[in-house]
Enzyme design. Sequence first.
Site, short mmCIF file in Angstrom:
data_model
loop_
_atom_site.label_atom_id
_atom_site.label_comp_id
_atom_site.label_asym_id
_atom_site.label_seq_id
_atom_site.Cartn_x
_atom_site.Cartn_y
_atom_site.Cartn_z
N CYS A 10 0.81 -1.22 0.00
CA CYS A 10 0.00 0.00 0.00
C CYS A 10 0.84 1.27 0.00
O CYS A 10 0.33 2.36 -0.21
CB CYS A 10 -0.94 0.02 1.21
N CYS B 189 -3.03 -3.30 9.03
CA CYS B 189 -2.43 -1.97 9.27
C CYS B 189 -1.76 -1.91 10.65
O CYS B 189 -0.93 -1.03 10.89
CB CYS B 189 -3.49 -0.89 9.16
N ASP C 31 2.36 2.55 2.60
CA ASP C 31 2.39 3.22 3.89
C ASP C 31 3.75 3.02 4.56
O ASP C 31 4.41 2.01 4.34
CB ASP C 31 1.27 2.69 4.80
N CYS D 111 -2.53 5.24 6.18
CA CYS D 111 -3.99 5.28 6.21
C CYS D 111 -4.45 5.60 7.64
O CYS D 111 -3.67 5.52 8.58
CB CYS D 111 -4.54 3.94 5.75
FE1 FES Z 1 -1.41 0.38 4.34
FE2 FES Z 1 -3.25 0.65 6.22
S1 FES Z 1 -3.56 0.50 4.07
S2 FES Z 1 -1.14 0.25 6.48
#
Ligand code: FES
Length: 132
Positions: free
Chosen positions: A33, A102, A35, A58
Site C-alpha cells: 500500500c 495496518c 504506507d 492510512c
Molecule cells: Fe497500508 Fe493501512 S492500508 S497500512
Amino acid sequence: MYNEKILDHFMNPRNLGVLEDADGIGVLGDPACGDYIKVYIKVTDEHISDIRFQIAGCPAAIACGSAMTELAKGKSIDEAAEICDADILEYLGGLPEEKAHCSNLGAGALQNAIVDYMIKSLQQSHNHVVVI
Ligand code: FES
C-alpha cells in the site's frame, strides 16, 4: 467502520513527531500500500522513557502507530519487544477485518527501533562493530 477509540487516535495521534536524541530508530513500510512509519525511542534504565513516531499512512495505520506508542511508553525493553499487532488491535478495540494488517506497521517498526537500540548499545559497550 471505525470505533470511537480508533477515530480519536487517528484525529489526535499520541506521541507524534521526532526525538532528536533517540537511542533507537526503526522504520517499516508496507510495499502493498506504500504506507510508511518511523519510530524513535529514548531508553533510560532499560525502559522506554520516551517515544515518537512519524507516519505516511492510512487512518488505521495512524491510529495503530499512536496506540503502539501508548503501549510501549514506560515499558522495559523486554516488555516492549513483546508488543505485537494483536496487542495493538486489542488496545484499539479491533479494526475492520480488511484493515487489520495496518497494525503490523507500528509493531514492526517498534521492534526495529529496539533492535537498533540494542545494536548501538553493544557497539558502545564493546567499542566494535556488530554484524548480524
Ligand atoms: Fe497500508 Fe493501512 S492500508 S497500512
